[in-house]
Write an enzyme that holds these catalytic residues in place. Structure first.
Site, short mmCIF file in Angstrom:
data_model
loop_
_atom_site.label_atom_id
_atom_site.label_comp_id
_atom_site.label_asym_id
_atom_site.label_seq_id
_atom_site.Cartn_x
_atom_site.Cartn_y
_atom_site.Cartn_z
N GLN A 197 0.85 -1.20 0.00
CA GLN A 197 0.00 0.00 0.00
C GLN A 197 0.88 1.25 0.00
OE1 GLN A 197 -3.29 1.32 1.04
NE2 GLN A 197 -2.46 3.28 1.65
N THR A 198 0.53 2.22 -0.82
CA THR A 198 1.27 3.48 -0.79
C THR A 198 0.40 4.61 -1.31
OG1 THR A 198 3.30 4.62 -1.46
CG2 THR A 198 2.30 3.14 -3.08
N ARG A 199 0.70 5.83 -0.85
CA ARG A 199 0.08 7.04 -1.39
C ARG A 199 1.17 8.02 -1.82
NH1 ARG A 199 0.44 10.98 2.44
NH2 ARG A 199 0.86 10.32 4.57
N ASN A 200 2.41 7.52 -1.89
CA ASN A 200 3.57 8.34 -2.26
C ASN A 200 4.29 7.71 -3.44
OD1 ASN A 200 3.38 10.25 -0.03
ND2 ASN A 200 3.99 8.56 1.29
N ALA A 295 -0.48 4.58 7.51
CA ALA A 295 -1.70 5.40 7.34
C ALA A 295 -1.87 6.43 8.44
CB ALA A 295 -2.94 4.51 7.26
N VAL A 333 14.85 0.40 5.26
CA VAL A 333 16.14 0.07 4.66
C VAL A 333 16.94 1.34 4.43
CG1 VAL A 333 15.31 -2.03 3.56
CG2 VAL A 333 15.14 0.14 2.33
N THR A 435 -15.37 43.45 -3.73
CA THR A 435 -15.54 42.97 -5.10
C THR A 435 -16.12 41.56 -5.12
OG1 THR A 435 -13.63 44.29 -5.77
CG2 THR A 435 -14.36 42.58 -7.29
N ILE A 477 -12.24 40.33 5.18
CA ILE A 477 -12.09 40.49 6.63
C ILE A 477 -11.76 39.14 7.26
CG2 ILE A 477 -13.28 41.08 8.79
CD1 ILE A 477 -14.85 43.19 7.18
N ARG A 516 -15.76 56.84 5.46
CA ARG A 516 -17.11 56.53 4.96
C ARG A 516 -18.15 56.48 6.07
NH1 ARG A 516 -16.66 51.29 1.34
NH2 ARG A 516 -15.20 50.65 2.97
#
Length: 574
Positions: A197-200, A295, A333, A435, A477, A516
């Site tokens: 398993q990896t997410r990298n 994880a 390693v 704006t 703000i 103002r």
């Protein structure tokens, strides 16, 4: 022969319900519908294809309570992660949902009907209990933040009948269902499979540890990365998959295959490791590599890990007999330059020279263009990462100015815009509070909820522009810490750069210089919910820069911001 699925039977609902497709599709058009979020889509896909076997739907209250309390379903099967369908009261009331109702589950991306859910029950979860039992209770945990800030107040439980697979347009050939992967293993003649398993991205060390694991068990390797929802700030899955594909030929011929998993991770440490093992068992793996802090979500604001480094390994080991998949403990390693090899750290004799590159150092090298040695990663992998990791000098960024009305935010923003335009190198966009209110949020009032929504709209626009390489100057703000943090997450989750500048001009000065007369109107009660008068401003606790127009000139403040950006490498130093 591949490993039997969790619970004994692969719950492939797509195959089971295929003969009734036309009937279910027709019925789905007549039913009320719940449009699923991205995380709910990830969950439904793995319910329908059997990845979450033995689940056949979203958890009812009995299953949910048992999973939270006892790490198992009501029928006794081990299961560690609540898989729930959260909805608002408005959705329940509008569709008149109740126990016994049937409701269509629809894809928000293309409006396709994916499944019909028959409701067992509708219940209000105890989120504090879920957070404590499943994730540990730390409010800074990303899953707990998501639970508290995003998850709706009610859960709907019930079994689903599958109608259509989710449409994917990327890497379709690599998105194996559990049934397809099992057939693939049988075709290859694989009987022992180590899942990783990896997410990298993967580098030489990852190749070495997976080969070692396979060699020790006379097995083959399933590289099974997550391409659903991972941790904000992770490298995008398109880049990662190209890198995995480039790495694959570096394995001995026929040793490894690549398959993609559309999972929505929770970053739940020990609980998630058990869940991941169940998912890999359902995909036919016989062994599963569990790493150090598997994880885990990293560190909290105090620099503390959310879980112990080996909690995940201990959790999976505790249930190894029930899981029916052998745990392979991830061995760190390290590289030995004198012998040009990788070895587990605990096998390296004292005094032997070793080399390592941390994840932070790798990101810095990618950012600055510094060389990445071949002992660390393969040239073809580095090339792909460099293509997707633009140097800081060409990356976009958001300068988020926050402070009282008339604190000088707008003047600073306009002056900064001119300065950056003069600098050149990237487009510059200005998002001033008034704006944005006029162009994007004219229907919103000034309640806390509406103010939060307004800031999130600004953050969405800023995030999209930032990821495209623009310089964005936002000046609302933004009085609430929660909203500012959510804005930061919205910009950074796709790799964007975000800088919070607190324009800390005192309220008295803002009022005194208000030509103002807006503060005067608020003091007279003519304007309600006015920040600093009858609505609070929460001082930022995590500003990158704090400035004060009552003590500094706009020119000097802009110079401070430019120096901060230069220090961070956003201007070409060549």
């Amino acid at each position: 022969m591949s490993n039997p699925p969790h619970g004994g039977v692969l719950k492939d609902l797509l195959a089971r319900d295929a003969p009734r497709h036309d009937q279910l599709e027709t019925e789905a058009e007549q039913l009320p519908a719940i449009v699923l979020t991205e995380r709910q889509l990830c969950d439904l896909e793995l319910i329908m294809n059997g990845g979450f076997s033995p689940l056949e739907g979203f958890m009812n209250q009995k299953d949910y309570d048992n999973v939270c309390e006892n790490v198992r379903l009501a029928d006794g099967n081990l299961f560690s992660m609540p898989i729930t369908l959260d909805v608002s009261k408005a959705v329940i009331d509008e569709s008149q949902l109740k126990a016994g109702s049937r409701v269509t589950l629809r894809d928000f991306r293309d409006d396709r009907n994916l499944a019909i859910l028959t409701i067992d029950d509708i219940y209000r979860p105890d989120k504090a209990r879920e957070a404590k039992l499943v994730f540990g209770g730390d409010k800074e945990h990303p899953a707990i933040k998501f639970l508290n800030n995003t998850v709706q107040e009610f859960y709907i439980g019930g079994k689903v009948e599958a109608i259509n697979k989710l449409n994917h347009y990327d890497y379709v050939a690599l998105r194996y269902t559990p049934a397809e992967l099992r057939v693939h293993f049988d075709k290859l003649g694989w009987s022992r499979v180590v899942a990783f398993q990896t997410r990298n991205p993967m580098h030489r060390a990852h190749r070495e540890l997976t080969v070692r694991a396979a060699r020790a068990r006379q097995a083959n390797v399933l590289i099974h990365p997550v391409v659903g929802l991972t941790k904000p700030g992770d490298i995008d899955h398109f880049t990662r998959v190209r890198a995995y594909q480039a790495l694959l030929p570096r394995y001995p011929n026929g040793m490894a295959v690549l398959g993609l998993l559309g999972l929505a991770m929770r970053m739940g440490g020990p609980r998630e490791a058990i869940w991941h093992a169940i998912i890999r068992k359902n995909h036919g793996a016989t062994h599963f590599i569990v790493g150090r802090d598997h994880a885990g979500p990293g560190k909290n604001s105090k620099g503390e890990e959310f879980y112990g480094p080996y909690d995940a390994q201990h959790a999976v080991e505790k249930y190894r007999e029930e899981l029916g998949i052998e745990v392979v403990e991830f061995q760190q390693v390290t590289y030995l330059p004198d012998t040009d090899e990788y070895k587990p750290k605990d096998e390296v004799p004292a005094g032997v020279k070793t080399l390592d590159i941390s994840g932070t150092e790798l990101r810095n090298r990618l950012r600055t263009g510094a060389p990445i040695p071949e002992w660390f990663s393969y040239p073809e992998v580095v090339k792909i990462l460099r293509e997707s990791s633009r140097p800081r000098s060409t990356q976009g960024f958001t300068i988020f100015l926050t402070g009282y009305m008339n604190s000088g935010k707008d003047a600073i923003a306009r002056a900064l815009q001119v300065t950056l335009n003069q600098q050149g190198g990237r487009s510059v966009s200005l998002l001033l509070g008034d704006t944005v209110r006029h162009e994007l949020s004219s229907e919103l009032g000034f309640s806390r909820e509406d103010r939060h929504t307004n800031v999130q709209r600004i953050a969405f626009v800023a995030g999209e522009l930032t990821r495209a390489g623009a310089a964005v100057i936002a000046a609302p703000i933004a009085p609430y810490e929660e909203s500012r943090n959510a804005a930061r997450d919205a910009v950074t989750q796709g790799g964007g750069n975000f800088f919070l500048v607190h324009v800390a001009t005192p309220l008295e000065y803002c009022e005194k210089t208000d030509k103002r007369g807006i503060y005067a109107k608020a003091r007279r009660g003519e304007i309600k919910g006015f920040t600093g008068v009858d609505d609070p401003y929460e001082t930022p606790s995590n500003a990158h820069l704090t400035v004060d127009v009552s003590k500094q000139t706009v020119r000097s403040i802009v110079h401070e911001i430019i120096l901060m950006l230069e220090t961070e490498g956003f201007f070409d130093r060549a």
